[in-house]
Write an enzyme that holds these catalytic residues in place. Structure first.
Site, PDB file in Angstrom:
ATOM      1  N   LYS A 294      68.599  52.923 -40.152  1.00 38.60           N
ATOM      2  CA  LYS A 294      69.468  52.152 -41.048  1.00 38.60           C
ATOM      3  C   LYS A 294      68.734  51.596 -42.264  1.00 38.60           C
ATOM      4  CE  LYS A 294      72.847  50.780 -37.568  1.00 38.60           C
ATOM      5  NZ  LYS A 294      73.667  49.694 -37.015  1.00 38.60           N
ATOM      6  N   ASP A 330      79.213  47.708 -40.255  1.00 35.64           N
ATOM      7  CA  ASP A 330      79.084  46.899 -39.031  1.00 35.64           C
ATOM      8  C   ASP A 330      79.682  45.502 -39.222  1.00 35.64           C
ATOM      9  OD1 ASP A 330      77.857  48.782 -37.448  1.00 35.64           O
ATOM     10  OD2 ASP A 330      75.825  48.192 -38.016  1.00 35.64           O
TER      11      ASP A 330
HETATM   12  P1  NAP Z   1      67.766  45.535 -30.976  1.00 37.22           P
HETATM   13  O1  NAP Z   1      67.541  45.514 -32.438  1.00 37.22           O
HETATM   14  O2  NAP Z   1      66.812  46.257 -30.107  1.00 37.22           O
HETATM   15  O3  NAP Z   1      67.824  43.997 -30.485  1.00 37.22           O
HETATM   16  C1  NAP Z   1      67.859  43.698 -29.128  1.00 37.22           C
HETATM   17  C2  NAP Z   1      68.169  42.219 -28.925  1.00 37.22           C
HETATM   18  O4  NAP Z   1      68.281  42.029 -27.506  1.00 37.22           O
HETATM   19  C3  NAP Z   1      67.078  41.290 -29.422  1.00 37.22           C
HETATM   20  O5  NAP Z   1      67.648  40.085 -29.829  1.00 37.22           O
HETATM   21  C4  NAP Z   1      66.221  41.113 -28.165  1.00 37.22           C
HETATM   22  O6  NAP Z   1      65.492  39.918 -28.136  1.00 37.22           O
HETATM   23  C5  NAP Z   1      67.298  41.047 -27.108  1.00 37.22           C
HETATM   24  N1  NAP Z   1      66.787  41.392 -25.795  1.00 37.22           N
HETATM   25  C6  NAP Z   1      66.408  42.604 -25.354  1.00 37.22           C
HETATM   26  N2  NAP Z   1      65.958  42.509 -24.079  1.00 37.22           N
HETATM   27  C7  NAP Z   1      66.068  41.214 -23.728  1.00 37.22           C
HETATM   28  C8  NAP Z   1      65.761  40.482 -22.548  1.00 37.22           C
HETATM   29  N3  NAP Z   1      65.261  41.082 -21.472  1.00 37.22           N
HETATM   30  N4  NAP Z   1      66.026  39.156 -22.532  1.00 37.22           N
HETATM   31  C9  NAP Z   1      66.529  38.539 -23.616  1.00 37.22           C
HETATM   32  N5  NAP Z   1      66.843  39.159 -24.768  1.00 37.22           N
HETATM   33  C10 NAP Z   1      66.594  40.489 -24.821  1.00 37.22           C
HETATM   34  O7  NAP Z   1      69.182  46.124 -30.600  1.00 37.22           O
HETATM   35  P2  NAP Z   1      70.516  46.090 -31.511  1.00 37.22           P
HETATM   36  O8  NAP Z   1      70.575  47.304 -32.340  1.00 37.22           O
HETATM   37  O9  NAP Z   1      70.611  44.786 -32.181  1.00 37.22           O
HETATM   38  O10 NAP Z   1      71.660  46.268 -30.402  1.00 37.22           O
HETATM   39  C11 NAP Z   1      71.934  45.211 -29.500  1.00 37.22           C
HETATM   40  C12 NAP Z   1      73.235  45.486 -28.751  1.00 37.22           C
HETATM   41  O11 NAP Z   1      74.332  45.557 -29.653  1.00 37.22           O
HETATM   42  C13 NAP Z   1      73.241  46.805 -27.992  1.00 37.22           C
HETATM   43  O12 NAP Z   1      73.805  46.562 -26.722  1.00 37.22           O
HETATM   44  C14 NAP Z   1      74.155  47.688 -28.795  1.00 37.22           C
HETATM   45  O13 NAP Z   1      74.863  48.634 -28.011  1.00 37.22           O
HETATM   46  C15 NAP Z   1      75.135  46.685 -29.358  1.00 37.22           C
HETATM   47  N6  NAP Z   1      75.774  47.175 -30.602  1.00 37.22           N
HETATM   48  C16 NAP Z   1      77.116  47.316 -30.617  1.00 37.22           C
HETATM   49  C17 NAP Z   1      77.744  47.778 -31.759  1.00 37.22           C
HETATM   50  C18 NAP Z   1      79.235  47.963 -31.768  1.00 37.22           C
HETATM   51  O14 NAP Z   1      79.756  48.627 -32.679  1.00 37.22           O
HETATM   52  N7  NAP Z   1      79.957  47.403 -30.826  1.00 37.22           N
HETATM   53  C19 NAP Z   1      76.999  48.062 -32.913  1.00 37.22           C
HETATM   54  C20 NAP Z   1      75.611  47.884 -32.881  1.00 37.22           C
HETATM   55  C21 NAP Z   1      75.004  47.433 -31.710  1.00 37.22           C
HETATM   56  P3  NAP Z   1      63.969  39.862 -28.660  1.00 37.22           P
HETATM   57  O15 NAP Z   1      64.069  39.756 -30.158  1.00 37.22           O
HETATM   58  O16 NAP Z   1      63.386  38.684 -28.023  1.00 37.22           O
HETATM   59  O17 NAP Z   1      63.312  41.151 -28.235  1.00 37.22           O
END
Ligand code: NAP
Length: 498
Positions: A294, A330
């Site tokens: 992205k 988004d």
């Molecule tokens: P990302 O950039 O990898 O961010 C992951 C987030 O989850 C960070 O805040 C991370 O915290 C936290 N996290 C991961 N493991 C954790 C744990 N064990 N305990 C506490 N916090 C934890 O991922 P992303 O792209 O933002 O995506 C996150 C979610 O959003 C995914 O489930 C994805 O499917 C969903 N999503 C949905 C849509 C939709 O259209 N509905 C669009 C985009 C994303 P830290 O910073 O501390 O690592």
């Protein structure tokens, strides 16, 4: 129009008959993979059972006994394989697959094919990459009326470029051309555009003929295989991973419902350094861009939207009058389902004015969500496991930050009109995890969890049990896709539910 061939990989002819019956309305040809048959079934093949199978087949058949070195299951000796080929070819097959590295030892099989007017598919398989002399070999393999076939492997997505260039050089020559594995997934769908005589598919319920094959129903239905011509618009999604994305389902269905030409295909990329040339060769009309590209896609865009500028990430790449534009759908995709649920018109200015909201997570998706919340007038508290990331993100958008732990319980209560969950806790493989386990809902909060798989997370279940309003991420995914579809095609998504 490129044909659909079904690989018959059953352990016996009865299993293969079931596959033919199931898929006969979706295929033009089938490839009997004799190497997949159970060894005990081989000796009886030439004695009537196979002739009967061929006679009953609703489509012409290709005979293949694939060597293990080419990804097949033949474990006998080579002379035995070629004798078996020679014996089986005259039984009524339309095509016989013979590898292009065979020498005089294949003379018997070649003669059997010539005598029986069975067309030879002269094939090459390369699991290490794309042979440097691919084009020359394909031209040579077309001799004596044979149909040349190449199944190559893309070890890095930049090899899509020489693969597409080879397809261009071979334009006008009858051939079968495909790239195996997930990086080559697109080639299974784009057979017509590649000028390939056919594409191979596998039964959904059985063993795959080769990595990356799709089942015929998905190919014809979801990927509109028979409706898309070589010059129709190409849309897609780039990311890594990306093959499991639900976006093709949405976009292709909308194209279908709108009766628009084109297809939307997932492209698994390892990087975007080769993206310019890729776009040139594919002439992409519109792309969804997902993790991890992205930000990396930004240098390829002529004009970015204010949303992309604030969020720092682009998930929508599209073209207008020769210029490449970048949008981030988004933010709107997140906001619209919430406004709809709360009965707030979408065009309201600052629709969330005064709403105090906790945003759980500070990862990639949180940026777009936070941008949407703050620009809608909400006051936001960002909570994250890594507090530094929450602070940085909150600082950029004028929000507050706190650790994602029990010490923030009271603060969350203050910012609890809306709780938005954007971490990956609750999503596979962490379905059982609840990122707010230290917090008890009082029923007045509204919980929006942007995870869409599973449709209902453990956190959503807990909030619903406490009497809270709840919204999941599927609506967001669909809504951001709708925004993209409109930018790609200039047409709104049809109103009925997909
Ligand atoms: P990302 O950039 O990898 O961010 C992951 C987030 O989850 C960070 O805040 C991370 O915290 C936290 N996290 C991961 N493991 C954790 C744990 N064990 N305990 C506490 N916090 C934890 O991922 P992303 O792209 O933002 O995506 C996150 C979610 O959003 C995914 O489930 C994805 O499917 C969903 N999503 C949905 C849509 C939709 O259209 N509905 C669009 C985009 C994303 P830290 O910073 O501390 O690592």
């Amino acid at each position: 129009m490129a044909k659909i061939a079904l690989c018959l990989t059953g352990a016996d002819l009865d299993e293969n008959r079931r596959y033919l019956n199931r898929y006969q309305d979706h295929i033009d040809l089938a490839e009997l993979r004799v190497d997949c048959l159970h060894r005990s079934k081989l000796s009886g093949l030439s004695k009537g059972t196979l002739s009967e199978f061929i006679g009953d087949s609703p489509v012409p058949l290709i005979l293949t006994i694939r060597r293990s070195v080419d990804g097949g299951h033949w474990d006998g000796c080579e002379s035995e394989r070629l004798i078996l080929m020679e014996k089986l070819i005259p039984l009524g097959f339309a095509y016989a697959d013979l590898e292009d590295d065979l020498g005089p030892e294949a003379a018997g099989a070649e003669k059997a094919a010539r005598d029986g007017k069975v067309r030879i598919i002269r094939s090459l398989h390369d699991f290490r990459g794309i042979p440097e002399d691919l084009v020359e070999r394909m031209k040579k393999n077309g001799r004596d009326g044979a149909l040349p076939k190449a199944a190559v492997t893309l070890t890095h997505s930049r090899e899509i470029i020489p693969f597409l260039e080879a397809a261009r050089e071979l334009e006008g020559q009858e051939k079968i051309l495909l790239a195996m594995g997930e990086r080559g997934f697109f080639s299974r769908i784009m057979a017509e555009r590649l000028g390939s005589f056919l594409t191979f598919t596998s039964p959904a319920e059985g063993q795959k003929g080769a990595a990356g094959q799709i089942d015929p129903v998905t190919l014809e239905g979801l990927y509109r295989f028979r409706k898309v011509t070589a010059s129709d618009p190409l849309y897609g999604i780039i990311g890594n991973p990306v093959i499991q994305s639900r976006s093709p389902e949405l976009h292709n269905r909308w194209l279908d419902q709108r009766k628009l030409p084109g297809v939307y295909i997932p492209f698994l990329l390892d990087g975007v350094d080769h993206f310019d040339r890729l776009d040139q060769l594919l002439d992409i009309r519109g792309l969804s861009v997902t993790i991890p590209f992205k930000e990396a896609i930004l240098p390829f865009i002529d004009k970015i939207s204010p949303g992309v500028r604030s969020i720092g990430a682009c998930n929508t790449y599209y073209k207008r009058e020769g210029r490449v534009l970048g949008e981030n759908s988004d933010a709107l995709g997140f906001l619209y389902p919430l406004l709809d649920r709360w009965g707030i018109p979408r065009d309201t200015e600052k629709p969330l004015r005064g709403v105090k909201c906790s945003l759980i997570g500070a990862g990639g998706a949180s940026r777009g969500v936070l941008f949407a919340l703050v620009s809608s007038g909400a006051r936001v508290l960002v909570l994250n496991r890594t507090l530094g990331k929450a602070r940085t993100l909150a600082g950029e958008f004028g929000a507050e930050a706190a650790p994602l732990s029990s010490e923030s319980r009271e603060l969350i209560k203050e910012y609890s009109r809306l709780i938005v969950q954007t971490t990956s806790l609750g999503m596979a493989p962490m379905e059982e995890r609840d990122p707010l386990e230290f917090y008890d809902f009082n029923g007045k909060e509204f919980l929006y969890d942007i995870i869409y798989k599973p449709v209902e997370t453990v956190l959503m279940k807990r909030a619903a049990r406490a009497g809270c309003g709840v919204l999941g991420g599927w609506e967001m995914l669909r809504e951001q896709g709708k925004v993209q579809f409109e930018l790609f095609t200039g047409m709104p998504v049809p109103t009925e539910k997909p």
